[in-house]
Enzyme design. Structure first.
Site, short mmCIF file in Angstrom:
data_model
loop_
_atom_site.label_atom_id
_atom_site.label_comp_id
_atom_site.label_asym_id
_atom_site.label_seq_id
_atom_site.Cartn_x
_atom_site.Cartn_y
_atom_site.Cartn_z
N HIS A 1 0.87 -1.17 0.00
CA HIS A 1 0.00 0.00 0.00
C HIS A 1 0.91 1.23 0.00
O HIS A 1 2.13 1.09 0.09
CB HIS A 1 -0.89 0.01 1.24
CG HIS A 1 -1.96 -1.04 1.22
ND1 HIS A 1 -3.01 -1.03 2.09
CD2 HIS A 1 -2.15 -2.13 0.42
CE1 HIS A 1 -3.81 -2.04 1.85
NE2 HIS A 1 -3.30 -2.74 0.84
N GLU B 1 1.57 3.49 2.25
CA GLU B 1 2.37 3.64 3.46
C GLU B 1 3.42 2.55 3.60
O GLU B 1 4.57 2.83 3.95
CB GLU B 1 1.45 3.64 4.70
CG GLU B 1 0.41 4.72 4.69
CD GLU B 1 -0.92 4.32 4.05
OE1 GLU B 1 -1.94 4.94 4.40
OE2 GLU B 1 -0.95 3.40 3.20
N SER C 1 -6.94 7.86 4.22
CA SER C 1 -6.98 7.34 5.58
C SER C 1 -6.38 5.94 5.63
O SER C 1 -6.75 5.08 4.82
CB SER C 1 -8.44 7.32 6.03
OG SER C 1 -8.57 6.90 7.36
N CYS D 1 -5.52 2.12 6.15
CA CYS D 1 -6.26 0.89 6.43
C CYS D 1 -5.69 0.24 7.70
O CYS D 1 -4.72 0.70 8.28
CB CYS D 1 -6.13 -0.08 5.24
SG CYS D 1 -4.48 -0.80 5.09
N CYS E 1 -1.91 -0.75 7.32
CA CYS E 1 -1.00 0.38 7.36
C CYS E 1 -1.00 1.04 8.74
O CYS E 1 0.04 1.49 9.22
CB CYS E 1 -1.35 1.37 6.26
SG CYS E 1 -1.06 0.66 4.62
#
Length: 147
Positions: free
Chosen positions: A52, A54, A79, A81, A84
């Site tokens: 992802h 991040e 935002s 998950c 992350c």
């Protein structure tokens, strides 16, 4: 530099990912006013279950001493998950600045419950980037979020 200026690095990473046919979510790790690295969602491009914005950012930055993470801010266009969020908590990152949480609400409450400062910039650019992606590729987005 301001949070908006640092967020521009995450947005640029997200746009790179989208230009490759991926999901436009990007991240940037900043310490002491310096961008240590960026990353973007590579689930589509690499068939990855864990890259992802991040987590790719953390991978690209490389292993750092714990004290560096404890001084860092993670900038993310969306935002975070649960996965992350877990990585942010694992590394002790005390501050997260997100671009938006209207197209997806992640585990912000979990971050806050663990003492992480969470700032939502409500970025029109981040919202538009995700709304456009969702409109263009609803099947891919629904697959990614598990609906």
């Amino acid at each position: 530099m301001s949070d908006q200026e640092f967020m521009a690095h995450a947005i640029a990473a997200a746009r790179q990912g989208r230009s490759e046919g991926g999901i436009p979510i990007g991240g940037a790790l900043v310490v002491d006013g310096k961008v240590l690295g960026t990353g973007y969602n590579k689930r589509v491009q690499e068939g990855s279950a864990i890259k992802h914005g991040e987590t790719d950012c953390l991978e690209n930055v490389g292993r750092l001493p714990a004290k560096v993470y404890r001084q860092a801010t993670m900038y993310t266009t969306l935002s975070p998950c649960n996965m992350c969020t877990g990585a942010i908590l694992l590394y002790g990152i005390p501050r997260v600045v997100l671009g938006e949480n209207e197209t997806f609400m992640g585990a912000e409450d979990l971050l806050r419950a663990n003492g992480v400062e969470v700032i939502n910039l409500n970025s029109p650019e981040c919202k538009e980037m995700m709304r456009t992606f969702i409109a263009e590729e609803p099947e891919l987005w629904n697959e990614d979020i598990g609906v």
